[in-house]
Design a protein around this motif. Structure first.
Motif, PDB file in Angstrom:
ATOM      1  N   UNK A 188       0.851  -1.185   0.000  1.00 51.68           N
ATOM      2  CA  UNK A 188       0.000   0.000   0.000  1.00 51.68           C
ATOM      3  C   UNK A 188       0.883   1.230   0.000  1.00 51.68           C
ATOM      4  N   UNK A 189       0.417   2.269  -0.663  1.00 51.61           N
ATOM      5  CA  UNK A 189       1.159   3.534  -0.658  1.00 51.61           C
ATOM      6  C   UNK A 189       0.587   4.509   0.362  1.00 51.61           C
ATOM      7  N   UNK A 190      -0.147   3.994   1.327  1.00 51.41           N
ATOM      8  CA  UNK A 190      -0.760   4.850   2.340  1.00 51.41           C
ATOM      9  C   UNK A 190      -0.176   4.566   3.733  1.00 51.41           C
ATOM     10  N   UNK A 191      -0.108   5.605   4.534  1.00 53.15           N
ATOM     11  CA  UNK A 191       0.166   5.522   5.958  1.00 53.15           C
ATOM     12  C   UNK A 191       1.207   4.538   6.405  1.00 53.15           C
ATOM     13  N   UNK A 192       0.771   3.583   7.249  1.00 53.94           N
ATOM     14  CA  UNK A 192       1.712   2.691   7.910  1.00 53.94           C
ATOM     15  C   UNK A 192       2.170   1.544   7.024  1.00 53.94           C
ATOM     16  N   UNK A 193       1.605   1.390   5.828  1.00 51.67           N
ATOM     17  CA  UNK A 193       1.964   0.265   4.974  1.00 51.67           C
ATOM     18  C   UNK A 193       3.251   0.505   4.207  1.00 51.67           C
ATOM     19  N   UNK A 194       3.632  -0.490   3.432  1.00 50.17           N
ATOM     20  CA  UNK A 194       4.799  -0.378   2.561  1.00 50.17           C
ATOM     21  C   UNK A 194       4.352  -0.628   1.132  1.00 50.17           C
ATOM     22  N   UNK A 195       5.117  -0.141   0.205  1.00 52.42           N
ATOM     23  CA  UNK A 195       4.776  -0.330  -1.194  1.00 52.42           C
ATOM     24  C   UNK A 195       6.004  -0.709  -1.998  1.00 52.42           C
ATOM     25  N   UNK A 196       5.804  -1.587  -2.989  1.00 58.01           N
ATOM     26  CA  UNK A 196       6.864  -1.976  -3.901  1.00 58.01           C
ATOM     27  C   UNK A 196       6.443  -1.525  -5.294  1.00 58.01           C
ATOM     28  N   UNK A 197       7.305  -0.724  -5.941  1.00 58.12           N
ATOM     29  CA  UNK A 197       6.955  -0.105  -7.205  1.00 58.12           C
ATOM     30  C   UNK A 197       7.938  -0.520  -8.305  1.00 58.12           C
ATOM     31  N   UNK A 198       7.406  -0.613  -9.522  1.00 55.43           N
ATOM     32  CA  UNK A 198       8.240  -0.734 -10.710  1.00 55.43           C
ATOM     33  C   UNK A 198       8.151   0.596 -11.466  1.00 55.43           C
ATOM     34  N   UNK A 199       9.307   1.231 -11.619  1.00 60.36           N
ATOM     35  CA  UNK A 199       9.366   2.528 -12.295  1.00 60.36           C
ATOM     36  C   UNK A 199      10.185   2.358 -13.565  1.00 60.36           C
ATOM     37  N   UNK A 200       9.502   2.306 -14.693  1.00 53.37           N
ATOM     38  CA  UNK A 200      10.159   1.989 -15.962  1.00 53.37           C
ATOM     39  C   UNK A 200      11.250   2.988 -16.313  1.00 53.37           C
ATOM     40  N   UNK A 201      11.052   4.234 -15.944  1.00 53.08           N
ATOM     41  CA  UNK A 201      12.035   5.268 -16.278  1.00 53.08           C
ATOM     42  C   UNK A 201      12.919   5.634 -15.090  1.00 53.08           C
ATOM     43  N   UNK A 202      12.892   4.821 -14.028  1.00 58.58           N
ATOM     44  CA  UNK A 202      13.670   5.155 -12.841  1.00 58.58           C
ATOM     45  C   UNK A 202      13.049   6.315 -12.090  1.00 58.58           C
TER      46      UNK A 202
END
Length: 332
Positions: free
Chosen positions: A67-81
């Motif tokens: 999750x990208x909210x509050x106390x959670x964590x998020x894992x992202x793929x960013x194609x352009x860095x």
């Protein structure tokens, strides 16, 4: 007049008893694989659980997990860095008046820390470290830490009160500067290791000590006769506190000495600015007070000082005593 103006300035600055209690929101963006970034949050006490910010990454980023909210964590793929891209966040309610530290960790081991001031809700993710960027970043960090550290400011105010004349103030502040520069560098480099909580408690105790010296007013004591010696001894202690704040924000990987020097210079800029502001206020008061006193029939400054000095010193002593107890309980 000097003591009267200092009393007023110290009363105004001692009121917000925040010291180091206004902890920042910490955001960690870690590159775990090429173009794969993990986002983690460390919420300070000022933000209640469930009231954490919502993050907006560039359009090239997609949420893979979490999750990208509050106390959670998020894992992202960013194609352009993320280099050169904006990272934004927004709170569900009112934006809290606290700073935000964003740490960007790369696969190469390079780590950058970006400071967003209170009310700011976006940062630009930097590319590789450069000498000029590191110098400016840590210079502003040093200024911000000094001006937001009410315990350090109260110590400087008490020191100026005891030193009195500009010449003695210059010597006392110089001793404080040289001493805390030594322990700041040694501690930040890991050559000296001292537990942080006892240091913070001892810093509060140093303020209480100076407040007592002012209250007693024994001009023949070592503190009154040699303020530079006392400021140097306590400066060693305060340098450890500065180093703890620097380690909390993170050290630059490629320009370590530049970051250390810039942070220390920033602390000094903030300190010199405070001293100059105090003496400018005193000079202005000396010019304006006779005019105001004649027009509004104000009492002599000495009588105002006599009425407010004891209350002021009780406030400073009580505030520093509270910090001593609170910080001691924190590590016992």
């Amino acid at each position: 007049m000097l003591r009267a103006m200092l009393a007023l300035l110290m009363l105004l600055c001692a009121w917000p008893a925040a010291a180091h209690e206004s902890l920042p929101l910490v955001v960690v963006i870690e590159e775990q694989a090429p173009d794969i970034f993990a986002l983690r949050l460390q919420l300070p006490p000022a933000i209640e659980r469930g009231q954490g910010p919502h993050f907006t990454l560039p359009e090239s980023c997609t949420l893979m997990r979490g999750s990208d909210r509050g106390a959670g964590t998020g894992l992202y793929r960013c194609a352009d860095g993320l280099s050169g891209e904006q990272v934004r966040w927004a709170f569900p309610g009112k934006t809290p008046a606290i700073p935000t530290l964003v740490r960007v960790k790369r696969l190469t081991g390079e780590e950058r820390t970006i400071l967003a001031g209170p009310g700011e809700t976006q940062i630009l993710v930097p590319d590789r470290e450069s000498w000029s960027a590191v110098a400016w970043q840590y210079l502003t960090m040093g200024v911000h830490h000094l001006l937001s550290g009410y315990d350090h400011l109260l110590f400087v105010f008490c020191l100026i009160w005891i030193a009195g004349s500009p010449k003695r103030v210059l010597k006392a502040v110089t001793g404080f500067t040289l001493a805390h520069s030594v322990t700041l560098i040694l501690s930040a480099l890991g050559l000296v290791r001292v537990p942080v909580p006892p240091v913070e408690a001892a810093i509060a105790l140093s303020i209480m000590f100076l407040a007592r010296e002012i209250a007693v007013g024994r001009r023949e004591s070592l503190t009154w006769r040699h303020p530079m010696l006392v400021s140097s001894l306590f400066g060693l202690l305060h340098g450890l506190g500065f180093a703890a704040a620097l380690r909390e924000t993170g050290m630059p990987q490629l320009h370590l000495l530049t970051g250390l020097a810039a942070f220390n210079i920033g602390v000094e800029i903030g300190q010199v600015a405070v001293v100059l502001l105090i003496f400018a206020a005193i000079a202005a008061g000396r010019r304006l007070w006779p005019i105001l006193a004649e027009r509004f029939h104000l009492p002599h400054p000495a009588s105002l000082l006599a009425r407010g000095e004891q209350v002021l010193l009780l406030l400073i002593g009580g505030l520093s005593g509270f910090w001593v107890i609170e910080r001691t309980i924190g590590f016992l």
